[in-house]
Design a protein around this motif. Structure first.
Motif, PDB file in Angstrom:
ATOM      1  N   ARG A 193      -7.866  -3.241  -0.211  1.00  0.00           N
ATOM      2  CA  ARG A 193      -9.207  -3.620   0.243  1.00  0.00           C
ATOM      3  C   ARG A 193     -10.033  -4.052  -0.963  1.00  0.00           C
ATOM      4  O   ARG A 193     -10.185  -3.305  -1.917  1.00  0.00           O
ATOM      5  CB  ARG A 193      -9.899  -2.462   0.954  1.00  0.00           C
ATOM      6  CG  ARG A 193     -11.315  -2.855   1.412  1.00  0.00           C
ATOM      7  CD  ARG A 193     -11.862  -1.940   2.455  1.00  0.00           C
ATOM      8  NE  ARG A 193     -11.139  -2.137   3.697  1.00  0.00           N
ATOM      9  CZ  ARG A 193     -11.293  -1.361   4.768  1.00  0.00           C
ATOM     10  NH1 ARG A 193     -12.132  -0.351   4.748  1.00  0.00           N
ATOM     11  NH2 ARG A 193     -10.596  -1.599   5.869  1.00  0.00           N
ATOM     12  N   ALA A 206     -10.484   2.574   4.199  1.00  0.00           N
ATOM     13  CA  ALA A 206      -9.304   1.800   3.782  1.00  0.00           C
ATOM     14  C   ALA A 206      -8.080   2.708   3.873  1.00  0.00           C
ATOM     15  O   ALA A 206      -8.102   3.832   3.384  1.00  0.00           O
ATOM     16  CB  ALA A 206      -9.479   1.274   2.361  1.00  0.00           C
ATOM     17  N   ASN A 208      -0.944  -3.756   0.682  1.00  0.00           N
ATOM     18  CA  ASN A 208      -2.307  -3.960   1.168  1.00  0.00           C
ATOM     19  C   ASN A 208      -3.318  -3.403   0.179  1.00  0.00           C
ATOM     20  O   ASN A 208      -3.063  -2.400  -0.486  1.00  0.00           O
ATOM     21  CB  ASN A 208      -2.487  -3.285   2.526  1.00  0.00           C
ATOM     22  CG  ASN A 208      -1.631  -3.927   3.584  1.00  0.00           C
ATOM     23  OD1 ASN A 208      -1.482  -5.138   3.611  1.00  0.00           O
ATOM     24  ND2 ASN A 208      -1.066  -3.128   4.454  1.00  0.00           N
ATOM     25  N   VAL A 237     -13.239  -7.599   6.865  1.00  0.00           N
ATOM     26  CA  VAL A 237     -13.561  -6.277   7.412  1.00  0.00           C
ATOM     27  C   VAL A 237     -15.022  -6.311   7.856  1.00  0.00           C
ATOM     28  O   VAL A 237     -15.896  -6.693   7.068  1.00  0.00           O
ATOM     29  CB  VAL A 237     -13.364  -5.184   6.334  1.00  0.00           C
ATOM     30  CG1 VAL A 237     -13.790  -3.816   6.865  1.00  0.00           C
ATOM     31  CG2 VAL A 237     -11.933  -5.162   5.835  1.00  0.00           C
ATOM     32  N   ASP A 285      -9.576  -7.135   3.619  1.00  0.00           N
ATOM     33  CA  ASP A 285      -8.284  -6.479   3.491  1.00  0.00           C
ATOM     34  C   ASP A 285      -7.271  -7.566   3.145  1.00  0.00           C
ATOM     35  O   ASP A 285      -7.098  -8.533   3.888  1.00  0.00           O
ATOM     36  CB  ASP A 285      -7.889  -5.760   4.779  1.00  0.00           C
ATOM     37  CG  ASP A 285      -8.629  -4.442   4.959  1.00  0.00           C
ATOM     38  OD1 ASP A 285      -9.231  -3.956   3.977  1.00  0.00           O
ATOM     39  OD2 ASP A 285      -8.596  -3.904   6.075  1.00  0.00           O
ATOM     40  N   TRP A 288      -8.120   0.387  -2.839  1.00  0.00           N
ATOM     41  CA  TRP A 288      -9.340  -0.411  -2.738  1.00  0.00           C
ATOM     42  C   TRP A 288      -9.919  -0.623  -4.136  1.00  0.00           C
ATOM     43  O   TRP A 288      -9.607   0.115  -5.067  1.00  0.00           O
ATOM     44  CB  TRP A 288     -10.392   0.265  -1.838  1.00  0.00           C
ATOM     45  CG  TRP A 288     -10.728   1.656  -2.242  1.00  0.00           C
ATOM     46  CD1 TRP A 288     -10.164   2.802  -1.764  1.00  0.00           C
ATOM     47  CD2 TRP A 288     -11.686   2.068  -3.232  1.00  0.00           C
ATOM     48  NE1 TRP A 288     -10.719   3.901  -2.387  1.00  0.00           N
ATOM     49  CE2 TRP A 288     -11.646   3.480  -3.294  1.00  0.00           C
ATOM     50  CE3 TRP A 288     -12.563   1.382  -4.073  1.00  0.00           C
ATOM     51  CZ2 TRP A 288     -12.458   4.210  -4.153  1.00  0.00           C
ATOM     52  CZ3 TRP A 288     -13.368   2.122  -4.931  1.00  0.00           C
ATOM     53  CH2 TRP A 288     -13.313   3.513  -4.961  1.00  0.00           C
ATOM     54  N   ALA A 304     -16.302  -7.228   2.544  1.00  0.00           N
ATOM     55  CA  ALA A 304     -15.059  -6.467   2.421  1.00  0.00           C
ATOM     56  C   ALA A 304     -13.921  -7.281   3.029  1.00  0.00           C
ATOM     57  O   ALA A 304     -14.061  -7.834   4.124  1.00  0.00           O
ATOM     58  CB  ALA A 304     -15.184  -5.126   3.120  1.00  0.00           C
TER      59      ALA A 304
END
Length: 134
Positions: free
Chosen positions: A58, A89, A56, A30, A44, A93, A42
């Motif tokens: 983060r 996000a 998913n 990211v 993902d 996360w 960061a």
């Protein structure tokens, strides 16, 4: 391996590195603002599940300034930028690393005013993101 090298300063340098095992996660880096260079990464991740669906998440790795925005070396808005990474996000996360902050006085033996300022910035981050301190 994903990293953001530290920036040399008169008091040393810092950086962040995250290593992800190949084949377990699909990883998408990211973009982070230049103010977080050497302070945050960061990623993902798509985490595989037994039913081959995956989810998913983060993952944000940090090395927080000791006094956020409080010294000549750290004038950038660290915690607001991390808050933004969490808010953007579209899924779960988590943040890992060196927060250089505590929530309770009993967690630190220091009486430095920087500890108090770091605590306020970190507490504001937790409140802004509805994040728990684990």
């Amino acid at each position: 391996m994903y990293k953001t090298p530290g920036r040399p300063l008169n008091k040393g340098k810092w950086g962040v590195i995250i290593s992800v095992r190949r084949g377990i996660f699909n990883v998408q880096p990211v973009p982070t603002p230049g103010t977080l260079r050497g302070r945050a990464i960061a990623l993902d991740l798509t985490v595989s599940t037994e039913d081959n669906r995956g989810f998913n998440h983060r993952l944000i790795g940090i090395y927080s300034p000791w006094i956020p925005g409080g010294s000549v070396d750290d004038e950038q808005p660290f915690w607001p930028e991390i808050t933004s990474l969490c808010h953007t996000a579209k899924f779960s996360w988590s943040v890992y690393g060196d927060f250089n902050a505590t929530l309770l006085t009993s967690e630190s033996s220091s009486t430095s005013p920087g500890i108090f300022r770091s605590r306020i910035a970190y507490t504001h981050f937790l409140e802004s993101t509805d994040g728990p301190d684990v």
